[in-house]
Design an enzyme around this catalytic site. Structure first.
Site, PDB file in Angstrom:
ATOM      1  CG  ASP A   1      56.409   3.746 -37.728  1.00 25.02           C
ATOM      2  OD1 ASP A   1      57.176   2.763 -37.819  1.00 25.02           O
ATOM      3  OD2 ASP A   1      56.255   4.563 -38.651  1.00 25.02           O
ATOM      4  CG  PHE A   2      52.868  -1.796 -37.138  1.00 23.64           C
ATOM      5  CD1 PHE A   2      52.610  -2.641 -36.066  1.00 23.64           C
ATOM      6  CD2 PHE A   2      52.733  -2.291 -38.420  1.00 23.64           C
ATOM      7  CE1 PHE A   2      52.225  -3.954 -36.276  1.00 23.64           C
ATOM      8  CE2 PHE A   2      52.354  -3.601 -38.634  1.00 23.64           C
ATOM      9  CZ  PHE A   2      52.091  -4.434 -37.561  1.00 23.64           C
TER      10      PHE A   2
END
Length: 132
Positions: free
Chosen positions: A15-16
């Site tokens: 994810d980010f």
């Protein structure tokens, strides 16, 4: 019998924040189960041609610690239980000597009519025998 499947975490798995996105663990363990079944001599394409496919019926998952970008992981898979109609796989994901994810996956066979069916004899012969 335990099957080992090694993998590396790529950027696309995260994810980010650079942490493995939770749903990707399901992809990791799916790949490991597929390789275990292949290594046991079960050809899933032949199964499909015969009108039978595997389907996941239930997943129980425990997220213990986060995997990160570029981690080297190992999925350890074993058969926890087997009946005439289902197989329960016990799967753990390890980073070195740390278990970071655990799952219990119940798989059934689905026939050409879309209904659950008994595991074909060829599959029962090739899977390690358990009692449960």
């Amino acid at each position: 019998m335990s099957h080992l499947f090694d993998l590396r975490v790529y950027y696309e798995d995260t994810d980010f924040g650079g942490i493995v996105y939770y749903a990707n663990y399901l992809k990791f363990i799916e790949r490991a189960r597929s390789e275990m079944v292949r290594d046991m001599g079960i050809d899933q394409r032949q199964m499909k041609e015969a009108g039978v496919v595997f389907a996941v019926r239930r997943v129980e998952a425990d997220y213990i610690a986060a995997a990160l970008y570029d981690d080297q992981l190992q999925v350890r898979t074993r058969i926890g239980a087997m009946t005439a109609a289902r197989v329960v796989f016990e799967q753990d994901v390890w980073r070195g000597d740390q278990k970071i994810f655990a799952a219990q996956v119940t798989v059934v066979c689905i026939g050409a009519n879309g209904q659950p069916t008994r595991l074909p004899a060829m599959i029962r012969r090739n899977l390690p025998q358990t009692h449960s």
